[in-house]
Structure formats: C-alpha cells, structure tokens
Design a protein around this motif. Structure first.
Motif, short mmCIF file in Angstrom:
data_model
loop_
_atom_site.label_atom_id
_atom_site.label_comp_id
_atom_site.label_asym_id
_atom_site.label_seq_id
_atom_site.Cartn_x
_atom_site.Cartn_y
_atom_site.Cartn_z
N THR A 133 0.20 6.40 -10.13
CA THR A 133 0.45 6.80 -8.62
C THR A 133 0.89 8.51 -8.47
N ASN A 154 6.05 2.94 -11.11
CA ASN A 154 6.91 2.89 -10.12
C ASN A 154 8.25 3.22 -10.72
N ASN A 184 1.21 0.24 -4.24
CA ASN A 184 0.46 0.74 -5.31
C ASN A 184 -1.09 0.63 -4.64
#
Lengths: 428, 428, 428, 428
Positions: A147, A118, B118
């Motif tokens: 991700t 993130n 996520n």
C-alpha cells in the motif's frame, strides 16, 4: 461442492493476472494438516513455504482448530469492529501475561487492518505524529508491504513500479553488510544524521526487519542493530521493527529482536500472529508513543475475533515455556545441515538467514528457480527470495516433525543435485 | 476462558487509544446471532450497525456457519497465499454464475489484501498503470480508507490529518448536490476537464461511492452517475465504484450501481463480501484493465479461504433469485417510515441515503450522538455519520426480521423523542 | 560587432528548441525606444506586447536610461548580493514614500531572485511557514511561473506537463465567473472550507491574480475579491496577490487591487518593477508574516542594483502624482474602442480584461493567431493568451502616445478585418 | 540622491528579515571597481567574496562597462523576452566560437530565468522529460538553489526547512570522500543502481557540482567524477554538472570539469556568466536531450540583453587565449600559500577546494566566523561556508592583481593570528 477440480479454467478466465504463487505451484489444493498440503488428486506436498511464514504452527493445528470451531459453534462474535469482546480481552490478557510481561515490555496493542502492510502504515503514522517529523528511514532490500505508505519504505523495484505515482517521505539507507568491503554501514548513516547539509531530513523513525525475508534472508548482526537503535535514539527517531515475517518464533524467539539488547518503540506483526493463517494485523507501541486518536487510523476488520481465538490458543500452547524454542533450535540446525549440503554443490553458494528463516544463495535466480520447480514436482513446496530470486528460502512450519523436515530437505537436496548435475554447475 | 469480564481494565491498560467503537458501546460482547448481540451479562442488543455494513446477512448465519465449520473440520485450507484451492474455485464459479454472468459483467476478480482500503489501493494502481496517468479524481465527503494511497482519496479531515505526510495524486471534486443552489456539479467538472489551463491534470480514474456511507449517506442520483460515467469515458479515465460499504445488497441490489445504466471499469468490495464478517477484499476489473503483473500488488492474506467458503454460501443462499431483494425493499420501507417519524420531530431534519443504507440528518452532531447514546442504553446499537456526525445512520442486517426491525426502530424513535422533549427541540 | 544579421542560422543551430516568441516574431531586433522596436533591416514595429508587461514605461525611457548610465559611469555597484547599497536604500525609501505610505501599507520588501516565479516561490514559503500549513489554494487559469513550487499553482497544462514529476501542495478552485451559469464560485469554496470532510486541507494561503494575464485576461470583480479575502481571513489563510503581470500600473493603479477594498498579506512583483526591463523580483509582506530567517530563501541576484536605480526613477517619474493614472485611463478607453470594433466583426466575440490589460476573445486560437500574425507582417507586435490562445491581448506600454496607440490599433483592426473577410467569418 | 547614508534605519524598517550578507558586512556600499568595494564613508574593502563567484572578472570591468554603456546609449534592446536580438546572436556566436567549438562541445544554449536555481529547475525538467523517469540523484552537501525543484536537490537543512512542504523526486548519495574511512563512495551508488530491490528508483539524472561551493569547498577527484559519469551512462541517467558557482574560470578553466575526461549532458550556469554581475541563467544541453518544447520552460527575463553584451565581451577579453588561465593558476598558488599559513596556526585545520575556489577548514564555525568578522573590520570582505560554516572561503575576483591578493591575504592571516592568539587556540 460440484466443482470439477481437474478443470481449472476458472482461474485464468476470471481471476486477475495479478495471481502469482499459483503459477509456480500449479495444482489445486483441497486440504492441509500440519506441514503437509493435499491437492485435489490426493497428492501430498510437504510445505516449506508455510504461507510465507503465516503458518508457523502448521496448517490446522488441532488445538487452535478445536477452539475456533467451539467459538463458532456457540455463536461467538465473528466481527465486532473494535468493540470489546470476550475473545479480544482473553487474547490481550494472554499476550500481556505470556509475551509482554516476561519481557518487561510496556507496549500497548493496536489492532490495525488485518495485514502487515496496514500495520506498517499505522506504525509510520504513529511515528510521524509522535515526532512531528515526516521522513522515515528504511533500508535497502527491505519489504514492508505494497500500500502506498508502506510501499515507499519497500525496496523492491517491481513493486515500487506498480505504484504509478511518486513514493515520498522515505529515505533509503544501506542495511547491515550491504557493502561487504566497506565495513560498518552505520557510519554512513551517522555521518548523514550529524551533517546539517547532508540532505537527510530529520527522521521520524527507522523501520527495518532484523532478517529481511523478501529481500534475500539478510540477517542483521546484533552489533549493527544496537548501533542503529542508538542512532535512532540520538536523532530523536522512533525505532520500528517490522516483525511481520520474522516474528512469532520464526527466528527462534517470539520476537526476532529478543536477546539483541534493543527495545523497539514500535513493532509490527501480522502473518503468524493469529497462528492459524487468519488475517490479523497488530502494532505494539510504547505507551508514550500511543498517540493515534480514536479511529484516527481505522478499518472495518481491525478486530478479527476468529483470529483472537486462535492467536490466544497459539500463545498458550507454544509460548508458555521454552520447549518450543528448543524445538525450533534443533530444527534450524537440521535445516542448516541440509542447506549446507546444497551450498557445497554450487560454487560460491552460501547460507543466509537466522533461525528457521534460512536459505542458500546459489548465485542466480534461474538456478534457484529450477531447483524449486523440480522440488515441487517431487512433492515439496519451497520458494525463492532476494533481489534476483537467487536464494532458495526455507520457511517450514516451526512445528514440522523432524522426520518431515528431513524428508523435505532430502527432496530439496535431491532436486538441487539433479539440477546441478544436469546443468554441469560443479564446484571445482 | 477464565477472563473476568466485569473487569475490563485490560482494554485501557493494554489496548491503544486508537480504539473507538468500544467507547460508545461500552460493554463486552460475547456472542451474536442474526441481528442481535449479547453482552457478558446477558443483555441483548439489536444491532443496527452490522459491522458498518460488514454483516449484511447478520451475525453467524446458520448456513454460512455450518459450511465454515464443515470446512474447518475436514482440515480445509485456511491460508494458501494466492494458490489455487477448491474453495477459491468454488467461490469464483459461484460468483461468475450468480453475480457476473446474469449482469453481463466481464470483470475479473482480483483478491487483494483483506480490507477495503487495500482493494482501493489496488484499484488506484490499476487505473494508473492502465492509463499511464497519475491523477485520480475523488469527491467531497468520500471515504475510501486510511492507508496512504486510499487516504489521499478520502475527504475526512480527521483521518487525513493522521497521515503526517503529504497526500498526493488526488484531485477533489464536488459530489452530487454538493451545492444545493448551484445545480449540476458535473458542469464544473466538465469545464475543468475541457479547459487546458484549468490546472486539473488528466485523470487516470474517477473514484466514488454511489452512496457515501461515512460521508453522511449522500446518495448520488442516477442522472449524476451517468454524467460522471460519461465524463470519465470522454476524458480517458477509468470509473471506479467503491462498493465496499454500499455493495452486497445494502442499497437493494447486489451492486449499488445496478439499474443505474453505468458500467464501472473497476469495482472495489470488502465488508460484506465474505458474508460472515471475515476479512476479505475484492477488486472486480474489466479484462482490458487487468494490467497488474503477477504479485505486482500482493499481500499475505489475499486468499482468505474461510472467507471464500462463507462468501460462496452467502451468494448461493441470498442471490440465486430475487426474494432477498424483495425483503430488502420491504424492510427499507419499514425503516424509512420510522426515520420519518424522527425527522418530523426535529426542525429541518430530513432523510438521507438509499435502500437499507439510510438515516436522518438531525442537523447537529450532538443531538444525533445523544439519540444514539440513549438508544444504546435501551438496547440498540446504532451510529452516526457525516462530516459533523449529524446523521443517525441505520445499517441493520438486511436479514433482520421485520419484527426485530420494528423493535429497533421503536427504541430509536423513543430515544429520539426523549432527547427532543428533554432538550425542548420542538418543530414549530 | 561583425554579426551578419541576415544570417540567423545561429539560433536554430545553437539555441534550444525551448525558444518561443522569436518563432512568431521572426526577425532580429537591434534597438527599441518608447513603444517601438527596430529590426536589423530598419523596420520599425509598434510594440503592443511590451515584454509581457515588463516594459510598462516603454523601452529605454530617457530618464531611467540617463540614471542607469550615470550609475554605471561612476562605478556604482552592479552586484552586491543582498548587502546594503546606496541604490538599494534610495529605492526602498522612494518605494516607502511614494507607494507604501500613501496607501497605508505596512509591508516590508523582500528582494528575491529576479523573476516572478522566484517571488511566488518565496511567497508560498512565507505563507507555509507563517501558518504552519502546507496546502495553498490556487485558481483555474492562474499563471504563477514554472519553477516547481510555482508551477504547482499554475493551471496551464502544457507547462504542468513539463514538470516531469508530481506537483503537490496546491488545491485548485474556480476563479470568478468560471461557471457563467452557476453564480458565485466562492460559495463552493466556502462550502469546501467549512466542511470537515470535504477533503480540502486547511489552507496556508490563497494565491491569485486580480486579472489573469496568461489565463485569458479574466478579471475578477471587486465583489468576488472581497469574498475571497474574507474567506482567506476566516479560514486562517494568507491572501497572496500575484501582481507580477497586473501590477505597476497595468490595470490603472500601481497595484491591481487598489480601490478594491482588500488588503493582501503578501504581494508578488516582478516584470515592470524595475521599469526598464531589468530582472527584478520583489515580495511585499506584512510585518507579522515576515518570517523567513536570514537567507532562508536566498539567491545570488536578489539585489540587482541596476534595477534599483531604474526602479527608483520610474516611481519618482510616474507615481509622484496622478497624471500617469489619468493617461492610462484615457489610453485604456482608446484601446477598448478599437477592440470593440474587432469584437463587432466576429460573432460572439467579446472584450476581456481591465485597464491597459485588455483584449478580445475571438472564440478560437487559430483566428486569434492569424490576426496577430498578419498584424506583425504589418508592423505590430501583439500576442494571444487564454487556454486555447483565443484572446488577442493588448499589453502596450502604458506610456504609448495616443497617436501611436491609434496607429497600432488601426493595424490590428485592419488585420482582423482582412482575416475575417478572407475567412468569411461574418457576424450575422 | 538625498539619502543620508549614515541613517540606515530604512533597512530594518522596510527590508525583510530574510536579508543576510548585510548583517555580516554592516555598512552601505556605494561603488566598486575591480577587487575593491567602497562604502558610503569612503572606506575601501578588498573583496574576497566577489558576489559569491558572480564577479569573477571583478566589479565594473572597464571593457564590459564601456560596451554596456554603449549599448544603452544607442537604445539597444534591454528586454526582449526570448526574441532574436543582435546582442543575443553575437553572444551565442562568441560562445560557440570561443567556448564550445574549441572544446568540441555540441551543446545548445537554453536561456532560462536569470538565476542559477532557474537553470537547475530547467535542467531537472529536461532530464525527466528526456528519460521519462522522475528520480534525480543529488549528493550530500550539494547546493543547487532554493526554488522547490532545485531545493529538493539541495542538501542544506536550513534551506530545506524553509520549504514548508515535502521535497520529492530526489535521492541523496554520498559525495566523493564523504566517508574518509570507507573508500570509494561510488561503490555504494553502483550497488544501489544494480540491485533491483535497493529501493533506488531508476534515475533521470545525476546532478552535482565538481567543487561544492556552499557545501564547504569539497572538490571531487577526477577519478570519482569519471566513475560517476560511467555510472550515469550505465544506468541511463543524464549527467548534469551544476557549474553555477564553479564555472567561468573559478577553478582554473572556463568549465570546472575540463581536463577531467567527462562530457556532461547538461551544464547549468549563472553567477559569472554575464561577467558583470548582471542576472543571467544558462543551460547547456546536448542536442539529443534538447527536448523542451517552445516555452515549455519559460520566464519573462530569459533574455537579459544587457547581460548578453557583457557576457560576450567577457569571453572575448578573457577566454580568447590561455593567458587568463595562467593568471588564475598563479593567483591560486598565492592564495594557497596564505591559507596554508592559517592552516598551520590551527590544530587539524586543512585546505579545501580547487583553483581560485579554496579555503581553510578551521574545524568550527565560530572560529571561522570570528576570523571573517575581524578581517572585515580590517578591510576585507570574506565569508565562511560548509555545513557548520567551518570553512573560511576565498572567492576573490580571478582578475585580482597579485599585490591586492597579497594585501587581502595579509589581512586574513593577521585576523586569523589575532583570533587564534586571543582564543589560545594553539597547535601543540
């Protein structure tokens, strides 16, 4: 708790096939302290994995633990979105005073969703918004998360294959020393950047790890890092150092790039930043690039206040003076000696990495895996890394007492010797 | 802690401009209990935001808190990557027994990085790998997170604009009732799916929230959900219910889709799943779609053991029988009455949402914002949502005592009345 | 030429499997004149396909032919890249005088690569550069070509599947009347454009055909086109009319959008623009959007001078006054009557299209295919279109003499009657 | 034609700003024969540009011209979609007999839209479909066209910038000799291909020109081409040779890769394949990769029958024996001598290219441009190429008589000498 821990059928029955570490370390852990983990039957393991560098200060450090319990006891904020809290203020103040100010770093703190991926996604957005460009240059063997945005920057083919869709917006370049014979890989990058027909679109950022943890403990030289930093500047790109695994003392200093003479525009952190293994993501960004609007990059858990508590105490405890750095240095030497002993057993094996992020490349993944498996049987948690899992990687807690470190290295050396002898892999 | 909390200059000085909630709720919070938060000067606020539905059981629930402290006291595992731990086993067993088994759900649990985004990224990968297709159908006003994969599925233009790169692999379709006059929006979707020249590529999945939290509390009807589930099945697509905000009791049952007659292939959870506001992400996936290989989707914090402890206790405490559901139902009625009072003040205002995820659409963002701002001055934390922030949204802890709920609603009604009177917005 | 044309093994032996029309019209053609093609054995076929509207003035029109031969005889330029030539000047001047000026069109001419797809690719680039946006709105059943940029805007699933990579940057919206029951499809588009959380990114352009040739002869109403034009303007998007198939008189006027009250920012042309079937692509763009720099969109054949010669003569011959329009109108009525005869034979069959771009939807592709196959056996070249090939489509040369038109329709009606009778598909 | 060619205001008034060559060669051409073009005022120019290698047999070759006129006279097919025609059969038979069979090439012919870019788009689709992979490896300074799929493979930044959207699915690698000091660039590519964590996704194809026409006349060595061909095979990728500019004799043989020991899976052709400057695109594909379904890649002009006529005659005339190859060789030597004279005038200048696709790199674009501009004033059409337009490039018709070639070179040498002297750029 009535769970019968000798019956672990619950895991294959109800946990996804995506589970991984539990396959190699096939027991049930119930507690952990310092550099040791204890399984349900009382077996104690020395932990040279440390949550993949998420537990640089060991498990359940007593000071962090006490502060966290105190916080919970008095009903301190656990979750407050990104509202102001006293724990957040205290963390930022401590981080400013102990980390940023002494290093003359003007960076601001952006609390992202509590994962390294993130933080990387946020960093990529910042770079793109700040420059108005899309392309981001990442490097061979880099690992920045899975991700979709971060995964585009990640080199690992297995993880890339999991995307199921195209991974765009990133151009790959060779990391330091990628071609042993071909000298400086920055010459190629420079040629591409200067050539208007190279096909390399103008970059928003370069993103890289100074030591590639998952990529096989490749450590960039200060010279290479400086050339990269110069090329970033010259081409109008931001320099993002992904310090998720290499930061928080792992390579010897708080940041992995200290004393290298570079000044990253953005730094991504996670793993050990909370100090206690609690989820936390952090982006450090120079004020002139602090361009995300309110909640433009958001997330529910971007203020994990438990993590702020332990993160603050960790900094106060370990980074107020240079004693911890001295400890790391001494311990790294100790580990290095042990790894050299292993390297000497295996033809063409050699040491890789920097600081307490080091390992030995034994040439093939099967051998490295066998060594780690036997070490685990003998009470040591240790893992491989690298494109073919060919590197036995040591990520022991930085706080590991010297005697524990030695004990762990003895297990590893013994396991290596046994495997090498059994398999008749002898150095001529 | 020596921090002087009347000096909050540290935040603008060192925290990124991306900070958001702290701008609207401009004080420093120091503790919280149940449905109340206390600021540094002792002011107490009723919390009708609850960490955007991350604190469905309130702040620092005493039972969860006690279990967590116990766990930390005995040096329970804080961070163990995805290794087996007793706390993980206990959580899964409890989840199986109390949640999955009674609902005849065969799903397996995949612990992803500890954020909703996520979990969504993982769900999208699973669907793409399981079907061999790329395209994912998302819906107008949906919100699924802001990492690049999830962001492609998110409708919000402000967040999409933050990407700085193209957002691919997702096709947008109209959510239930998107066109008030045009009847059933699934007819359009069905036509697109059946028409080989529509330009809609074969979908890997449909992803949707049954109630759109950020999108303005749009609640899909059971009929619409069933038609969507049928279309997904018919077109070979997986049905992903994103229950990050609407799950964990928020709409009245543990899952938001219970009693709707649908059986999602994948369910994403986060926010309140830990019960204590601790970061945790969870994907529930039917065994036949459990196709991610070991660590194919990975992440350092995919086993937050502190969260496992509180998540287990939360389920044992609140979901062992139907008393909690009864409480939620009663409280939802109480809130509904209060919201109706506000709706009656404002021309064309109307109620939106379902269960304890409800609000009032007052027609414009400025009015809704003014009401929330005045409510905060008077001791209530409450926020807006919707494409133009036109909905005053109540996300009170589900455990809020009725009297506190009434007190909060009284503040809100009073604030609304004051604003409406001052601004002469009278219903004719 | 020594080729033995009864031996056509050269085609399967050495021509790619991608060949298509030759499979349905399985003979070898050697010459063509007006509306007739002659095969190697002397069989004459009436041509109701006209190169998919590339031969609106018929095969080898004598005036165009004479001018082309003259040009070649005197060593006129055949290929001159995009240099100035006398033939190009003459074409532009004629086009300005006969086409643009009388319609008050300020557009500039951009000669692209000589295909419709290339013109579409150029138009999309222009719109993106002029607006600084990426997203382009295309419509269900639209066909704009199969190069990667154009293919993203094309609806056909078979062609899209051929890409082998992701097709990005285009959002699909429902064409006029896409949902018979759901009224005006522009209401949905308008809602999406106005809703900041709809997930529809701000559009650079709308691209559409006023009659969808490949999509099944769907003809947009003037009302719908006007609403679309208004929405484009309101949302800051350019309006691109893809007139590749519907232009050059096919629908009755030179442009398909004449008398509709709209003023497209960009018009793409190809097919019949050369008048002789010679490859030529043309983009008309309003001066304020003429933003491509020198050669920014380039191509070797962007000035096909042979095509300039025939294109000029075609305009002088057919568009100097309104006689040709009158002819088209009369012929369209003649074809319409014939098609209605067929429609009356098949339950639920109905007419589609506009002008001389009309057909009959017989409900299923197999039936339509059988009719066309039998017609070919009887001396008529005619094809199907639509998502399921369910429309028998007439694209006869606009110059077809009435008696030839009648003869062709008689073949088609006879074939339809035979098939319907044989297959006992009777209207109750 | 009444056009007053001394009034060329029509061009800026009505032709797009995208026009390019006409800016450098600012006159109006009216006829051309062999290697000469004549402007409206009777001025004759020697043409060393030849439509960027589209006129390898010169302008209006008398035999091709006669055959084309004959074809038109008898109403031969001009446009027949992809139906069988006698002219197509004759072309394929001739191509099989004179080109493919003698070279033992099993390839099938796929007629694409009549541009090089369209052939490249088709080739990329074929490779992706045949391998089931997406990624295509292209090389620095490569030029493959500007439609979106081809543009992703093109290196030129100016053209890439015109896309206005992301260009995906292609990875860039260094062409032969890209780093003068760093030896073999295939070592880097090989390392990337073998390393599972390099970030290089498994390639569907390598696409490259053996001599990069637009990229600055970089000529790959046979050794490099062989290593590339080996790497393609080893990695399961198809080898696509883009022979659009370098094919049809330009480098001395019909194909540019002849005598190199490689066997491309796919070859793209356009430019001179029609022999007369008429638009034609052609993909040669090995039967095992002939995977496009009927019309899966389609296009209105994929059978330009006029081009088939001239293409056939060109092959019969020039490629039936080796006399033409001998001519090319002799002429290339003549041009080389002239270029060396220029190289000797300019410090650090050097010759580039191969066969009749050669030039001199004079180090900077301004100098090269000045030389070409003066040459044009003196009656020679010649252009620059390269990333900075630093190469004076000779693309004279391969049929240019030696005396014309000498006359052209004399003009060029004279222009170079004048510029060098005037600008005092003397070799020390």
């Amino acid at each position: 708790m009535s769970t019968n821990l000798s019956d672990i059928s619950i895991f294959p029955r109800r946990e996804s096939e995506a589970r991984s570490y539990c396959r190699g370390f096939d027991t049930v852990f119930v507690s952990a302290k310092g550099s040791e983990m204890t399984s349900h039957d009382g077996t104690r393991y020395i932990d040279f994995l440390a949550g993949c560098s998420s537990l640089n200060y060991g498990h359940n450090d007593p000071d962090l633990k006490a502060a966290l319990i105190d916080h919970i006891q008095v009903d301190g904020i656990a979750h407050g979105l990104d509202m102001h809290t006293d724990t957040k203020a205290a963390f930022i103040e401590t981080f400013e005073k102990q980390i940023l100010a002494p290093r003359d770093m003007p960076h601001k703190l952006m609390f992202t969703g509590p994962t390294g991926a993130n933080a990387v996604e946020a960093a990529m957005k910042i770079a793109r918004k700040s420059t108005g460009r899309t392309n981001i240059i990442a490097f061979t063997n880099g690992f920045h998360g899975v991700t979709q945005g971060a995964l585009a920057a990640t080199g690992n083919g297995y993880h890339r294959g999991g995307a199921g869709t195209s991974l765009n917006g990133v151009t790959r370049m060779p990391y330091d020393d990628y071609l042993a014979d071909n000298g400086d890989t920055t010459a190629y990058l420079e040629a591409m950047l200067e050539d208007q027909s190279s096909g390399l679109d103008a970059p928003a950022a370069f993103i890289l790890e100074t030591v590639q943890g998952e990529g096989g403990l490749n450590a960039a030289s200060p010279e290479w890092l400086n050339r990269i930093a110069d090329l970033a500047k010259k081409s109008g790109a931001l320099l993002i150092i992904d310090d998720v695994q290499a930061g928080c003392g792992r390579t010897g200093k708080f940041f992995s790039f200290e004393d290298m003479g570079i000044s990253p525009d953005i730094i991504t952190m996670a793993k050990s930043v909370s100090g206690f293994g609690l989820p936390m993501g952090l982006v450090l960004v120079k004020p002139e690039h602090d361009v995300m609007g309110p909640a433009e990059h958001n997330g529910t858990f971007r203020g994990n206040n438990h993590a702020f508590v332990t993160a603050r105490v960790a900094i106060e405890k370990f980074w107020a003076d240079d004693r911890f750095e001295q400890d790391i240095k001494r311990r790294a030497e100790l580990v290095t000696q042990g790894l050299q002993t292993i390297a000497d057993m295996v033809p063409n094996a050699y040491l890789k990495g920097r600081g307490m992020m080091i390992g030995v490349d034994v040439g093939c993944g099967e051998l490295a895996g066998d060594i780690c498996a036997l070490a685990f049987e003998r009470g040591l948690i240790v893992e491989t890394s690298g494109p073919r899992d060919e590197v036995v990687k040591i990520l022991a807690p930085l706080t590991t007492p010297d005697e524990t470190l030695s004990a762990g290295m003895d297990i590893l050396i013994g396991a290596a010797r046994h495997i090498v002898n059994t398999q008749k892999i002898a150095a001529e």
